[in-house]
Design a protein around this motif. Structure first.
Motif, PDB file in Angstrom:
ATOM      1  N   ASP A   8       0.806  -1.224   0.000  1.00 26.97           N
ATOM      2  CA  ASP A   8       0.000   0.000   0.000  1.00 26.97           C
ATOM      3  C   ASP A   8       0.836   1.271   0.000  1.00 26.97           C
ATOM      4  O   ASP A   8       0.348   2.344   0.347  1.00 26.97           O
ATOM      5  CB  ASP A   8      -0.972   0.003   1.192  1.00 26.97           C
ATOM      6  CG  ASP A   8      -0.262  -0.084   2.533  1.00 26.97           C
ATOM      7  OD1 ASP A   8       0.993  -0.107   2.548  1.00 26.97           O
ATOM      8  OD2 ASP A   8      -0.955  -0.136   3.571  1.00 26.97           O
ATOM      9  N   HIS A   9       2.119   1.157  -0.374  1.00 24.56           N
ATOM     10  CA  HIS A   9       2.945   2.354  -0.540  1.00 24.56           C
ATOM     11  C   HIS A   9       3.992   2.090  -1.605  1.00 24.56           C
ATOM     12  O   HIS A   9       4.153   0.962  -2.095  1.00 24.56           O
ATOM     13  CB  HIS A   9       3.580   2.789   0.784  1.00 24.56           C
ATOM     14  CG  HIS A   9       4.549   1.805   1.360  1.00 24.56           C
ATOM     15  ND1 HIS A   9       5.872   1.733   0.977  1.00 24.56           N
ATOM     16  CD2 HIS A   9       4.385   0.832   2.305  1.00 24.56           C
ATOM     17  CE1 HIS A   9       6.489   0.789   1.654  1.00 24.56           C
ATOM     18  NE2 HIS A   9       5.608   0.218   2.459  1.00 24.56           N
ATOM     19  N   SER A  42      -0.771   5.133   0.943  1.00 23.56           N
ATOM     20  CA  SER A  42      -0.100   6.424   1.015  1.00 23.56           C
ATOM     21  C   SER A  42       1.271   6.262   0.386  1.00 23.56           C
ATOM     22  O   SER A  42       1.886   5.194   0.489  1.00 23.56           O
ATOM     23  CB  SER A  42       0.033   6.900   2.462  1.00 23.56           C
ATOM     24  OG  SER A  42       0.756   5.964   3.233  1.00 23.56           O
ATOM     25  N   GLY A  65       4.169   5.262   3.054  1.00 24.31           N
ATOM     26  CA  GLY A  65       3.890   4.335   4.131  1.00 24.31           C
ATOM     27  C   GLY A  65       3.458   5.033   5.403  1.00 24.31           C
ATOM     28  O   GLY A  65       3.390   6.270   5.467  1.00 24.31           O
ATOM     29  N   PRO A  66       3.168   4.266   6.438  1.00 24.17           N
ATOM     30  CA  PRO A  66       2.621   4.849   7.670  1.00 24.17           C
ATOM     31  C   PRO A  66       3.591   5.746   8.424  1.00 24.17           C
ATOM     32  O   PRO A  66       3.166   6.616   9.184  1.00 24.17           O
ATOM     33  CB  PRO A  66       2.245   3.613   8.501  1.00 24.17           C
ATOM     34  CG  PRO A  66       3.119   2.520   7.973  1.00 24.17           C
ATOM     35  CD  PRO A  66       3.276   2.813   6.509  1.00 24.17           C
ATOM     36  N   GLU A  67       4.894   5.550   8.233  1.00 27.30           N
ATOM     37  CA  GLU A  67       5.872   6.318   9.004  1.00 27.30           C
ATOM     38  C   GLU A  67       6.703   7.262   8.147  1.00 27.30           C
ATOM     39  O   GLU A  67       7.313   8.199   8.670  1.00 27.30           O
ATOM     40  CB  GLU A  67       6.801   5.370   9.771  1.00 27.30           C
ATOM     41  CG  GLU A  67       6.063   4.490  10.780  1.00 27.30           C
ATOM     42  CD  GLU A  67       6.982   3.540  11.501  1.00 27.30           C
ATOM     43  OE1 GLU A  67       8.196   3.569  11.226  1.00 27.30           O
ATOM     44  OE2 GLU A  67       6.488   2.778  12.349  1.00 27.30           O
TER      45      GLU A  67
END
Length: 318
Positions: free
Chosen positions: A197-198, A294, A297-299
């Motif tokens: 997802d990234h 995104s 990624g989340p971070e």
């Protein structure tokens, strides 16, 4: 001639020691420019940009003042190859990307698939704190599988079609290319990125070919079943990446078109450079964010905007 510039031993990861030499026209080199930017390694590894037009000594630094790279002191990249191996350094040609050891002036590596992997994995101590993970452990098998097909049928497939000297070889490459693009188009209908997802290494490797498709490969290399802009999901995906920091801001259509159309004279003997396509189409809405995910990624976060273009913008030389 391959070496590891980032591991322990002869070529340790050492900020300021290496110079990344690229052509903005070359898709293989473009990958390393993207990863260097996404990882925030600009201060750790300096960047040299060659002229898109080669001479009989291949890639040259004629864009720099006096035609000399200000860090290496070279007029041509071949000098780094010969510094490494005076006898046979250029036997297999002179290619980009190339990482050069600044103190010795020697070529360290021109192993283009591993340059980007090393920049992402081995230079972690020198990356920006919120850099994305481009080759995550849990996705490596899937990334490798996608990359394998994309390399043979798309990245290299356009060259196999463009440089074919037999009709059967051309048709074989053409068929494989569009079969793979159709498969990727279908894959991307319901997911924003190729794997996970990234953005990953897979997206970077595909993007550099897509960025050149309508400008060069579709006409110059006879890959003309349809334009990239005539695909559905694949065209929206390409625009999504182009509008992501690190991607579109590293694309130089002027260098791309001049290199292919003015250097490859067996294909284009007139050396006329096409004026189109219009680059602004890459900035039209893509709506891919509706698929979720995104970019970093989340971070991870986006790299800082470029303070200036990678190179001064100039007119096409006719």
């Amino acid at each position: 001639m391959v070496a590891n510039p980032t591991g322990e031993g002869e070529w340790p990861a050492e900020p300021g020691r290496y110079r990344l030499v690229v052509s903005l026209a070359c898709p293989w080199a473009h990958r390393s420019v993207i990863v260097r930017r996404l990882m925030g390694l600009e201060d750790a590894i300096s960047l040299a940009i060659t002229d898109p037009l080669q001479d009989d000594r291949s890639w040259r630094f004629s864009l720099d003042e006096g035609g000399v790279d200000p860090v290496l002191g070279y007029t041509h990249l071949e000098q780094a190859y010969l510094a490494r191996d005076p006898e046979n350094g250029t036997e297999n040609g002179v290619s980009v990307p190339a990482i050069v050891d600044v103190p010795s002036g020697q070529l360290v590596t021109n192993d283009f698939p591993n340059v980007t992997l090393d920049l992402g994995r081995e230079w972690t101590a020198h990356q920006r704190a919120v850099a994305p993970t481009l080759y995550p452990d849990e996705l490596r098998d899937e990334i490798d599988e996608v990359n394998e097909g994309v390399f043979h049928d798309v990245n290299n497939g356009v060259y196999k079609a463009g440089f074919a000297t037999r009709q059967s070889r051309y048709e074989e490459a053409y068929t494989a290319l569009f079969a793979r693009l159709d498969e990727l188009d279908e894959r991307l209908e319901n997911q924003r990125y190729l794997v996970g997802d990234h953005i990953t290494e897979a997206d970077i490797r595909l993007f550099t070919t897509l960025a050149r498709f309508d400008a060069v490969y579709q006409g110059h290399f006879k890959c003309n079943r349809q334009k990239l802009a005539e695909f559905g999901a694949l065209w929206a995906y390409a625009r999504d990446l182009y509008q992501t920091p690190g991607f579109g801001d590293t694309v130089d259509f002027d260098h791309i078109k001049r290199h292919y159309h003015q250097v490859q004279t067996t294909i284009n003997p007139t050396q006329i450079v096409p004026l189109g396509p219009e680059p602004s189409v890459w900035l039209t809405p893509h709506h891919r964010e509706e698929l979720g995910g995104s970019p970093f990624g989340p971070e991870g976060t986006a790299p800082e905007p470029l303070e200036r273009p990678l190179r001064p913008l100039g007119p096409i030389d006719m």
